[in-house]
Every structure is written in C-alpha cells, then in structure tokens.
Design a protein around this motif. Structure first.
Motif, short mmCIF file in Angstrom:
data_model
loop_
_atom_site.label_atom_id
_atom_site.label_comp_id
_atom_site.label_asym_id
_atom_site.label_seq_id
_atom_site.Cartn_x
_atom_site.Cartn_y
_atom_site.Cartn_z
N ARG A 198 -38.83 0.45 39.29
CA ARG A 198 -39.02 -0.71 40.16
C ARG A 198 -39.08 -0.22 41.60
O ARG A 198 -38.35 0.72 41.96
CB ARG A 198 -37.84 -1.67 40.04
CG ARG A 198 -37.67 -2.32 38.68
CD ARG A 198 -38.60 -3.49 38.50
NE ARG A 198 -38.25 -4.26 37.30
CZ ARG A 198 -39.13 -4.66 36.40
NH1 ARG A 198 -40.42 -4.37 36.54
NH2 ARG A 198 -38.75 -5.36 35.37
N ARG A 245 -30.34 -1.75 29.11
CA ARG A 245 -31.40 -2.09 28.14
C ARG A 245 -30.83 -2.13 26.73
O ARG A 245 -31.15 -3.00 25.95
CB ARG A 245 -32.55 -1.06 28.18
CG ARG A 245 -33.47 -1.11 29.36
CD ARG A 245 -34.42 -2.28 29.46
NE ARG A 245 -35.25 -2.64 28.35
CZ ARG A 245 -36.26 -3.52 28.45
NH1 ARG A 245 -36.57 -4.09 29.60
NH2 ARG A 245 -36.95 -3.84 27.40
N HIS A 303 -43.71 -3.01 39.17
CA HIS A 303 -43.30 -1.69 38.69
C HIS A 303 -43.52 -0.70 39.84
O HIS A 303 -44.15 -1.04 40.83
CB HIS A 303 -44.16 -1.23 37.51
CG HIS A 303 -43.85 -1.93 36.22
ND1 HIS A 303 -43.74 -1.27 35.02
CD2 HIS A 303 -43.63 -3.23 35.91
CE1 HIS A 303 -43.47 -2.13 34.05
NE2 HIS A 303 -43.41 -3.34 34.56
N PHE A 329 -44.48 -4.94 30.32
CA PHE A 329 -44.99 -3.66 29.82
C PHE A 329 -43.95 -2.53 29.82
O PHE A 329 -42.98 -2.56 30.58
CB PHE A 329 -46.16 -3.23 30.71
CG PHE A 329 -47.17 -4.33 30.87
CD1 PHE A 329 -48.11 -4.58 29.88
CD2 PHE A 329 -47.15 -5.16 31.99
CE1 PHE A 329 -49.04 -5.62 30.01
CE2 PHE A 329 -48.07 -6.20 32.12
CZ PHE A 329 -49.01 -6.43 31.13
N CYS A 374 -40.16 -7.47 28.42
CA CYS A 374 -39.13 -8.52 28.40
C CYS A 374 -38.22 -8.39 27.18
O CYS A 374 -38.67 -8.50 26.05
CB CYS A 374 -39.79 -9.89 28.40
SG CYS A 374 -38.60 -11.23 28.24
C1 HEM Z 1 -41.72 -17.48 27.93
C2 HEM Z 1 -40.65 -16.80 28.21
C3 HEM Z 1 -40.61 -15.48 28.94
C4 HEM Z 1 -41.61 -14.77 29.54
C5 HEM Z 1 -43.10 -15.11 29.60
C6 HEM Z 1 -41.01 -13.57 30.10
C7 HEM Z 1 -41.72 -12.60 30.78
C8 HEM Z 1 -41.14 -11.48 31.35
C9 HEM Z 1 -41.85 -10.51 32.10
C10 HEM Z 1 -43.35 -10.54 32.41
C11 HEM Z 1 -40.96 -9.57 32.50
C12 HEM Z 1 -41.25 -8.33 33.34
C13 HEM Z 1 -41.56 -7.16 32.45
C14 HEM Z 1 -42.09 -5.98 33.23
O1 HEM Z 1 -41.49 -5.60 34.23
O2 HEM Z 1 -43.13 -5.43 32.85
C15 HEM Z 1 -39.65 -9.95 32.00
C16 HEM Z 1 -38.50 -9.25 32.21
C17 HEM Z 1 -37.28 -9.67 31.78
N1 HEM Z 1 -37.00 -10.76 31.01
FE1 HEM Z 1 -38.35 -12.12 30.33
N2 HEM Z 1 -39.68 -13.59 29.84
C18 HEM Z 1 -39.39 -14.73 29.13
C19 HEM Z 1 -38.15 -15.10 28.64
C20 HEM Z 1 -37.01 -14.38 28.77
C21 HEM Z 1 -35.76 -14.70 28.15
C22 HEM Z 1 -35.56 -15.89 27.21
C23 HEM Z 1 -34.85 -13.77 28.57
C24 HEM Z 1 -33.40 -13.62 28.22
C25 HEM Z 1 -32.81 -14.26 27.29
C26 HEM Z 1 -35.53 -12.84 29.43
C27 HEM Z 1 -34.96 -11.76 30.05
C28 HEM Z 1 -35.64 -10.82 30.79
C29 HEM Z 1 -35.01 -9.69 31.46
C30 HEM Z 1 -33.52 -9.38 31.46
C31 HEM Z 1 -36.03 -8.96 32.08
C32 HEM Z 1 -35.89 -7.69 32.93
C33 HEM Z 1 -36.17 -6.46 32.12
C34 HEM Z 1 -36.14 -5.18 32.94
O3 HEM Z 1 -36.21 -5.22 34.16
O4 HEM Z 1 -36.06 -4.09 32.34
N3 HEM Z 1 -36.85 -13.23 29.53
N4 HEM Z 1 -39.79 -11.13 31.28
#
Ligand code: HEM
Length: 488
Positions: free
Chosen positions: A73, A103, A353, A413, A418
């Motif tokens: 990041r 993670r 990213h 990605f 996610c």
């Molecule tokens: C329709 C629902 C959701 C969508 C479209 C979505 C989409 C995303 C996207 C695009 C990212 C960024 C990934 C990247 O950096 O490439 C992300 C990260 C993340 N999401 Fe989701 N998300 C959804 C629901 C959720 C739910 C339900 C949770 C937890 C219960 C969650 C927890 C997280 C966390 C903790 C990250 C950070 C991961 C990291 O930085 O390593 N998300 N999500």
C-alpha cells in the motif's frame, strides 16, 4: 537506457497533473482519459507517480500475476503518521511483519467454514431486515432515511455482531457503535483521496497545529479521533464482556481466548483489535452499497425480476425463508448478483496498491514506489469483456457463452484481495433472494400516480466505497400472507 513511463495527460512544470485531478467520481474521468492515453496511464503529482490501470489484462497481469511486488500500500503521511493509522489493515504495508498475521486471522475468521458458523446470526438479522421492509412498504423514503439507506444499514451492521458478538440496538441509527462506524466511513477517504501538500513536502508536518495554513493537521486530528474510536471502543467493550461472561461464537471470541481460555499476549490482542476493526469497517458499507444498487436496478427491470421470482418459486417454492444452502440451486439469482456487482462495482477504483521494486511492463517502466490504481469500474464496463456494458442483463452469466466473472475484479487483487468476499456473497444472496421471494419491487410513483424514473437525477457517492444516491422505489408483499407464512 531508461524506459519511458506509461503515457498520460500533459503535465505542468513541477506540479505535474495536479491541476487536472478530478474531485468527484474519478473512475469516470480516468476511464475517459484512457481512451486517449491507453489502458496503462501515468499521472504525476510533483514527484509522486501514479499508474492507473483500466483494462482487465493490465490489472490481472500486474496485481494478480505479479502480486509478490504489487501488493503493497502507498505510504501516506496523512493516514499513517498524522492520523496514526499505521496499524490499520487497509493501509498496512505488505512488508510489515503484522501483514501475514492479520491476513491469516482474517482468512481464518471469514473463510467458508467460519461463515457457516455465523449463519444463525445472519438469518436472524435477515428476518429483521425483511420485517422492517414489510412494515414500511408504503413509505420507502422514510424507510431509507430511518435506516440510512433502508436495508443498506441493517445489512451492513449485521457484520458488527459477527466481529464482536454484539447485538445492534434497533433502529440501527440509534446504536452507539453503529454511529461510530458511520462517522468513520468518510474518514479514511478524506485522508487519502484529496491531494495534501504534506504528502509531497513531508517537512510540512512540523508546522505547528495552530498555524493558519496547517488545515491538514486539523483534518488529520479530527479523523484520528474518529478512526481510533471505531477501533478501540468496541474492542474495550468486547474485552470486558468476555471477561464477565462467555461470549457467543464471534470472530473476536474465537481469537481472544487460546486453547486454555487464557488471555493472549498483548501483541496478539492488538492484532485482533485491528483485524476485528477491519471486518466491520470493510464489511458494513460495501455490502449495503451492493444491496442499494440491487433495489435501484430491480425496480427498473421488471422482466428480470419476474425471471428471478419464477426461479425462486420453481426451486424453493413459497412459505419458507431462503437459506444459504439454496444458493447452489438458484443460478439465475447468482447471475443477477454478479450483474449488480458488475454494473455498479462497490469500490469502483478498489484500494490503492503500490509496487515494491522497479518493474517493466509492455515496454514501460513502472518505478518502485508508484501508486497503482485499478479502475475496476472501467474494467466492468469494457465492451470487449461485457457486450452492451451499460445494459443490466444477468443472462450474460448464464448458458454456453458466459462473459467474464466480475468477481475476478470487484473484490480486488493479489495478496490484498478482499478477505470478506465469502461473507459478502452470502449476505447479499440472503437479502436479495428473500426480498425477491417476498416482495414485488417497482418504481415509486409521484403524487399524480406517474412512475418516477430513478435513473433521472441519480448520483453516486464519491469515496472508496460508492453508493447510489437520490432514488426511490416501491415495494409490496407478493401475497397478503407471505410474511406470516415464514413467521415474520
Ligand atoms: C460487496 C461487498 C464487498 C466488496 C465489493 C469488497 C471489495 C473489496 C476491495 C475491492 C478491496 C481491496 C482489495 C485490493 O486492495 O485489491 C477490499 C479489501 C478488504 N475488504 Fe472487502 N469488499 C466487500 C465486502 C467485505 C466484507 C463483508 C468484509 C469483512 C467482513 C471485507 C473486508 C475487507 C478487508 C479487511 C479488506 C482489506 C484487505 C487488505 O488490505 O489486505 N470486505 N474489499
């Protein structure tokens, strides 16, 4: 010889592209620029390089296939230093020792097996949602206002009890913890999306806070208080509760006690606090945004609604709640969900990213430390992948010639993909399938009885997570006893 950077809009001396940066719905402007400069584009702001990827090939080649160097990041003085969010999951460096631990905990708490354990809680919350919708059938505007976007809020905050074993007080907008999440929702985008001079001239951080031009200090402090409260307050609550009474199975309780039910180390407890915080801040508004888009789209596509209801009636029948086990036997509903998330990707530009070393791609240099933005919206509206991309059509994901699965893009990605995708899919499935089973959803009418076209005057919130704004719809039970039949 140094390779060129990918092309981009003409730059000004010193400031680069600063003067052109769009302030709202950036994904649309970037998609437009890509028509001139191509799918790999450079923006330069002073000495900071940002690469914007607009094609499926670009995002998958770099962020997935070269994930080992593209999963970092970007470092932000505002977010990490001034607002003290160094340990927050969303901004955590992939090179930080805590990253693999976070993670691992998130994956353990949110994988298919764990999500199965949360099912009773999901169904409980689902009933509340359906009841709320039914009670307010004639007054959707007030329903949407009361629950800050109708089902959006309820669906979102269901996750809260998963993270902490906490029962949201209803109506949700009166709930103290829910208010914390709501406030925090815009805090992160405010810290990372606008341009702050301190990002390129870090010495500015030493300006005293009272200094007239140090507005950034005041913004960072204000957002710090909000973001800290969102993480610490529920954590302290959950810890206290666990000490006094054994908790329901939750993400928190699963990790807080080791096998001998002794407390974990302070370091483990800190990791848990930040990962639990990431669950509700990542899960609340994303899932609710998808459900809001569903209401927008289904209210304007009656044929699609009928096809979906016909599948439900044929496979499940009426008179019972649809549960997660029904998911595999409802292909049209699954296709519809994919199409909602494709048509209106919840995070239109994903999360930023950065790349940890110089890289070469398609003859261009991607310099170490560049910020990488994936224009997910542009990818899911690319006519080469999705015929007539602006048409809402779930059938594109059925039959012999299925189009590319949008879940390959909308959840992000590489090593940052996610971790909540399984829970999100299940949450969205339950709400959509049961709403279709119980209600007819149509366009709202004005006082003269004319249908209001929700697409007119529709707007989208700018932020890391978008949301359809300013629209109404109407909802009526499909039969008078539909809700009684399932005990609501
Ligand atoms: C329709 C629902 C959701 C969508 C479209 C979505 C989409 C995303 C996207 C695009 C990212 C960024 C990934 C990247 O950096 O490439 C992300 C990260 C993340 N999401 Fe989701 N998300 C959804 C629901 C959720 C739910 C339900 C949770 C937890 C219960 C969650 C927890 C997280 C966390 C903790 C990250 C950070 C991961 C990291 O930085 O390593 N998300 N999500």
């Amino acid at each position: 010889k140094r390779l060129p950077l990918p092309p981009g809009p003409p730059k000004r001396f010193l400031t680069g592209n600063l003067h052109q940066l769009p302030k709202t719905k950036q994904w649309l402007t970037y998609a437009d620029w890509a028509k001139t400069y191509g799918p790999i584009m450079t923006l330069q702001i002073f000495n900071r390089t940002t690469i914007i990827l607009t094609s499926a090939k670009g995002v998958l080649d770099l962020l997935d296939s070269r994930a080992s160097i593209y999963s970092d990041r970007p470092r932000s003085w505002m977010l990490h230093t001034l607002a003290g969010q160094d340990a927050s999951m969303f901004g955590l460096s992939s090179r930080d020792l805590r990253f693999p631990r976070y993670r691992k905990m998130l994956v353990a708490g949110l994988n298919k097996r764990s999500v199965t354990k949360y099912r009773p809680e999901l169904e409980n919350r689902l009933k509340g949602l359906l009841r709320g919708l039914a009670e307010n059938a004639n007054d959707f505007e007030s329903l949407l206002t009361t629950y800050t976007g109708g089902i959006a809020l309820k669906a979102g905050f269901r996750l809260y009890s998963i993270a902490y074993g906490y029962d949201v007080v209803e109506p949700a907008e009166n709930d103290y913890f829910v208010q914390l999440i709501d406030k925090a929702d815009s805090a992160m985008p405010t810290l990372v999306q606008p341009f702050y001079f301190v990002e390129v001239f870090p010495f500015l951080r030493f300006l005293p806070k009272w200094f007239p031009t140090a507005t950034f200090h005041r913004i960072a402090l204000e957002k710090k208080k909000i973001l800290d409260a969102m993480v610490y307050v529920p954590y302290e609550w959950a810890k206290k509760k666990l000490e006094t009474s054994p908790s329901e199975p939750s993400f928190f309780s699963q990790h807080f006690l080791d096998e001998d039910e002794k407390k974990t180390s302070q370091e483990d407890a800190d990791n848990l606090m930040w990962t639990s915080g990431a669950i509700y801040s990542g899960g609340a508004h994303t899932t609710s945004s998808a459900l809001t888009s569903f209401f927008l789209l289904i209210s304007t596509h009656s044929e699609i609604q009928k096809a979906a209801q016909a599948e439900i009636d044929r496979v499940v029948g009426r008179g019972r709640l649809i549960n997660s086990d029904d998911k595999t036997s409802l292909p049209y509903i699954n296709a519809l969900i994919k199409e909602v998330l494709r048509w209106a990707p919840v995070a239109p530009m994903g999360l930023r990213h950065s790349v940890t070393q110089d890289d070469i791609y398609e003859g261009y240099l991607i310099p170490k430390g560049s910020m990488i933005i994936s224009n997910i919206w542009a990818v899911t509206h690319d006519a080469e992948l999705y015929s007539e991309p602006f048409v809402f059509n779930p059938s594109r994901f059925l039959g012999d010639k299925q189009q590319r699965d949008p879940f390959d893009f909308v959840f992000g990605f590489g090593r940052r993909v996610c971790p909540g995708a399984t829970l999100a899919e299940e949450t969205i499935f339950l709400a959509i399938a049961n709403c279709l089973s119980l209600f007819n959803i149509s366009q709202a009418r004005d006082t003269a009885g004319q249908e209001i076209d929700p697409m007119q005057g529709l707007d989208w919130r700018t932020g890391l997570v978008t949301l359809a704004l300013n629209f109404k719809f109407s909802l009526t039970p499909r039969s008078p006893d539909a809700l009684d039949a399932i005990g609501l």
